[in-house]
Scaffold this active site. Structure first.
Site, PDB file in Angstrom:
ATOM      1  N   SER A 141       1.578 -86.847  65.246  1.00 38.55           N
ATOM      2  CA  SER A 141       1.969 -87.274  66.586  1.00 38.55           C
ATOM      3  C   SER A 141       1.581 -86.198  67.596  1.00 38.55           C
ATOM      4  CB  SER A 141       3.486 -87.480  66.634  1.00 38.55           C
ATOM      5  OG  SER A 141       3.923 -87.742  67.964  1.00 38.55           O
ATOM      6  N   TYR A 154      12.662 -84.578  66.369  1.00 40.17           N
ATOM      7  CA  TYR A 154      11.411 -85.298  66.061  1.00 40.17           C
ATOM      8  C   TYR A 154      10.201 -84.379  66.212  1.00 40.17           C
ATOM      9  CZ  TYR A 154       7.796 -88.894  66.210  1.00 40.17           C
ATOM     10  OH  TYR A 154       6.667 -89.642  65.961  1.00 40.17           O
TER      11      TYR A 154
HETATM   12  C1  8X3 Z   1       5.296 -90.752  69.080  1.00 44.98           C
HETATM   13  C2  8X3 Z   1       4.856 -90.075  70.320  1.00 44.98           C
HETATM   14  O1  8X3 Z   1       5.596 -89.431  72.660  1.00 44.98           O
HETATM   15  O2  8X3 Z   1       7.260 -90.500  71.285  1.00 44.98           O
HETATM   16  O3  8X3 Z   1       5.022 -90.053  67.929  1.00 44.98           O
HETATM   17  O4  8X3 Z   1       6.607 -88.243  70.836  1.00 44.98           O
HETATM   18  S1  8X3 Z   1       6.146 -89.538  71.299  1.00 44.98           S
END
Ligand code: 8X3
Length: 256
Positions: A141, A154
């Protein structure tokens, strides 16, 4: 002239896609099938992957990447040889600042995005090696390259995805296995933001509000299939893919 081995037009070649029940995973399964691969669609939701496998002439294997026995069963189902592994299963859970974030949500993100990738890779490396021309494509990502407020768990997990990808490439150099990362930015899928915001559809929709054209799952799948079908000596280390409207993580063009 030496004939370069290619990853296309060889119907007997097999691919595994984790998280194939929806979004980028399902689109990738379709794209790889269209490129001639026999695709093993792996995910927890069997009804979805069975329908997908029937559609693309592939095979559905129920798999929870956070479970050792489930991943062992996937490896058993795949058998002795595998050409492409797409570690796509992952996700974001929660959107709290570090100060008040939930430990269990962070644990779950690390479990699926990092340990799941590790588990599946460990289980399938022998088959990738045995094929004589394997490739591991990890779905990372832009969140593995930058950080942003309320995304600490995340972004930490996706930075780890990138670190593991790079480490594996170092460790396997000299072997017939390529290691790649495809790292998308803003992709509008049915579930990613909905899951992140715990089912809050309005919050999920706000992520993409006014953005002329976010990426869709098929855009990323197309990139993954391209990476998978380069000649065997070509390793695409990493491919970052964002919509034209997203110049950077925080710099998104929106039409009001
Ligand atoms: C997804 C991209 O912008 O939500 O992996 O981090 S973001």
């Amino acid at each position: 002239m030496t004939e370069t081995p290619r990853s296309t037009d060889q119907p007997s070649r097999t691919a595994v896609v984790t998280g194939a029940s929806s979004g980028i995973g399902a689109a990738t399964a379709r794209a790889l099938a269209a490129a001639g691969f026999h695709v093993v669609c792996a995910a927890r939701r069997t009804d979805r992957i069975e329908a997908l496998a029937a559609e693309i002439g592939g095979r559905a294997v129920a798999c929870d990447v956070t479970d050792d026995a489930s991943v062992a069963a996937l490896a058993e189902a795949v058998g002795d040889e595998l050409h492409v592994l797409v570690n796509n299963a992952g996700g974001a859970f929660g959107s709290d600042p570090v100060e008040s974030a939930d430990v269990e949500q962070w644990r779950a993100m690390y479990d699926v995005n990092v340990l799941g990738l590790m588990r599946v890779t460990q289980a399938l490396l022998p088959a990738l090696r045995a094929s004589g021309d394997g490739i591991v494509i990890n779905v990372g990502s832009t969140a593995g390259r930058v950080t942003y407020e309320k995304g600490g768990g995340y972004t930490a997990a996706k930075h780890a995805t990138r670190a593991v990808t790079q480490t594996l490439r170092l460790e396997l150099v000299g072997e017939p296995i390529r290691i790649s990362e495809v790292a998308p930015g803003m992709v509008h899928t049915e579930e990613f933001s909905l899951v992140r915001f715990g089912g809050d559809q309005a919050a999920a929709d706000a992520v993409y509000a006014g953005v002329p054209d976010p990426l869709v799952a098929e855009d990323v799948a197309d990139a993954i299939a391209w990476v998978a079908t380069r000649p065997a000596h070509v390793n695409i280390d990493e491919l970052v893919i964002k919509p034209r409207a997203q110049a950077a993580q925080h710099k998104v063009h929106r039409v009001r």
